[in-house]
Design a protein around this motif. Sequence first.
Motif, PDB file in Angstrom:
ATOM      1  N   ILE A 142       8.345  -5.832  -3.486  1.00 21.96           N
ATOM      2  CA  ILE A 142       8.817  -4.489  -3.177  1.00 21.96           C
ATOM      3  C   ILE A 142      10.120  -4.606  -2.403  1.00 21.96           C
ATOM      4  CG2 ILE A 142       6.523  -3.443  -3.175  1.00 21.96           C
ATOM      5  CD1 ILE A 142       6.492  -3.705  -0.165  1.00 21.96           C
ATOM      6  N   TYR A 143      10.939  -3.556  -2.505  1.00 23.10           N
ATOM      7  CA  TYR A 143      12.261  -3.557  -1.863  1.00 23.10           C
ATOM      8  C   TYR A 143      13.037  -4.841  -2.214  1.00 23.10           C
ATOM      9  CZ  TYR A 143      10.357   0.219   0.999  1.00 23.10           C
ATOM     10  OH  TYR A 143       9.790   1.378   1.431  1.00 23.10           O
ATOM     11  N   LYS A 144      13.378  -4.916  -3.490  1.00 19.28           N
ATOM     12  CA  LYS A 144      14.099  -6.117  -3.932  1.00 19.28           C
ATOM     13  C   LYS A 144      15.446  -6.261  -3.218  1.00 19.28           C
ATOM     14  CE  LYS A 144      11.974  -6.371  -8.473  1.00 19.28           C
ATOM     15  NZ  LYS A 144      11.266  -7.605  -8.152  1.00 19.28           N
ATOM     16  N   LYS A 145      16.029  -5.158  -2.748  1.00 21.70           N
ATOM     17  CA  LYS A 145      17.248  -5.192  -1.946  1.00 21.70           C
ATOM     18  C   LYS A 145      16.868  -4.936  -0.500  1.00 21.70           C
ATOM     19  CE  LYS A 145      19.953  -5.347  -5.646  1.00 21.70           C
ATOM     20  NZ  LYS A 145      20.785  -6.490  -5.993  1.00 21.70           N
ATOM     21  N   ALA A 146      16.930  -5.984   0.331  1.00 17.83           N
ATOM     22  CA  ALA A 146      16.565  -5.827   1.740  1.00 17.83           C
ATOM     23  C   ALA A 146      17.700  -5.149   2.495  1.00 17.83           C
ATOM     24  CB  ALA A 146      16.265  -7.186   2.360  1.00 17.83           C
TER      25      ALA A 146
END
Length: 569
Positions: free
Chosen positions: A419-423
């Motif tokens: 989840i949230y591949k872009k931190a």
Amino acid sequence: MHRIHTMRQRMMLVMALGILAWCVVVLVVCRFSFQVSEKNRMENGMRSDIIQLTQQLDSEYYSLVKISQQMSVEGNIGSAFNEYLQAQEPYDKIECSNNVTTSINTMIFNYDTGALASYFSMEEDGARSLFSNFPVRDYPLDDPFGLLVRSSEIEFHTFHTCLNVISDKQVISLMRTADFGKGKYMIYAETYVGLAKLLDLLSVSRDVNYTLLQIDGEGRICYSGNADFSVGEQFEMCEEEETDFGKTGSYYYFMKKSDFGFYNVLLADKGSYLRQEHYWLINICLVFGIGIISIVLIIILFFYLIYRPVRQLGQDMEDAAKGNLQPVERVFRIDEFDRIFDRFNDMKNKVSCLMEDIRRSEFEKQQLEIEKLYYQINPHFLMNALNSLHWMAVANHQKEIEEYIYQLNFILGYSLGKIYKKATFGTELKSLDMYLELQKKRYDFNVWKDIRMNEWMEYPCARLILQPLAENAICHNMDSFGNLWITMECDEHMARITIKDDGQGIHFLSGEEILAKQLNKGIGLRYVQMSLQSFYGDRASLKITSEADRGTCVIVEMPIDVNEGDADV
């Protein structure tokens, strides 16, 4: 059309083009260099020589003018001569005569090239010398001595034999009329120039046979050092009035006008003038031949030293391409090519070993593929199992277990990038909140946060850097009951995150020593430092300070960049 595709053919073409280009360049240089360079050098040299000669002759004529001025009515010697003419008593005549003679001798002595100075009285039977520094030969003064220029009072004479009876040198002279009241007298002065020696020096320096002419303002030859030009003849000058260079008959000449109105002409015969061109042509031919020989030798050496090894290397490469990987010893005694063949043999050995390694590693590759699938299945299976437990807790109305599993599943999914591949800063803070909530179910501690939600919360940052810091504080630094302060500050360029506890702290160590100890102790801080280095390079920093019995403070500084790369570290 036959295509030139081999190195040998191209080398032959290069050799032919090189020789042709060399011939063209040499011919162009031979054609134009003499006209532009050598001819200009010769002309400039002759022009410089005639200027030098004219300046020297003018200097001598000026010296004669100065001598005549001192002997004129207004000069010192002229005053003494006038006293002699006015004296009546014999004794006074003798004393004045001695004064005039002494003055003339002293004056001539001060001039290095002065030869003779004298007063002449003009009488019906000729001219009679009254005073002079040397005995004067009997020479009729109505002979103009090769008159160059005549003014109202002064005549300038060209080169002639001196009037000194004890010498026969060539001199230039001046004659000046002076009126002393007792009648008109002639002042005569001559000086030795050394024309032959001067012309010899100039001829040797230029390797040209020089002769000199002096012509008056009307073009009449007054002095000639060349048998082909007679005194009294009219000199055929160039039609261009402004030029000082020309050609007459078989001679080249340079002309320079004197300050006194006559002309000095420096002659060079055509043979000696063109000798320089012949020398130039000989040198060009030598260069031409040496150049062709050099090109041929270079091509031969190129064939032997470069083409032969390259051809052999190409043959070995063709054999290797057919599968012959046996090393072949080649020795050309050229370090570069010997190294190339040694490395090519090493490459053959390595290729053989590599092919064997590839065959041996096929089985290992299959095993790695199986293990890769296995490591992908395990986390996925674990998350699916946690989802099942979550829904079982929801179905049985076990809210505390439901929340715990939800938070654990979120942390696991976030850490694995599911989840949230872009931190971003926002996802990091959310993950930290989930972790703190999990830890509060086990430990009794307080969390104090000072974080302002701004637009930079959506900016990217490194993944999973706050949770290890909080875990290190809760599990290793804090007591069972304690406080944890989390602050986050931001300016236009940097974000500063501080995680501080009030635990036991670390004794007797500086901040660098604490960081080094913690990095060696566990993987949490090491992971954070490596993530920061990978994501930000040298722009981010991690600092630790600690005081005994007062707690530990960890400060992370990260640049804020809206265009930062993916945060999947």
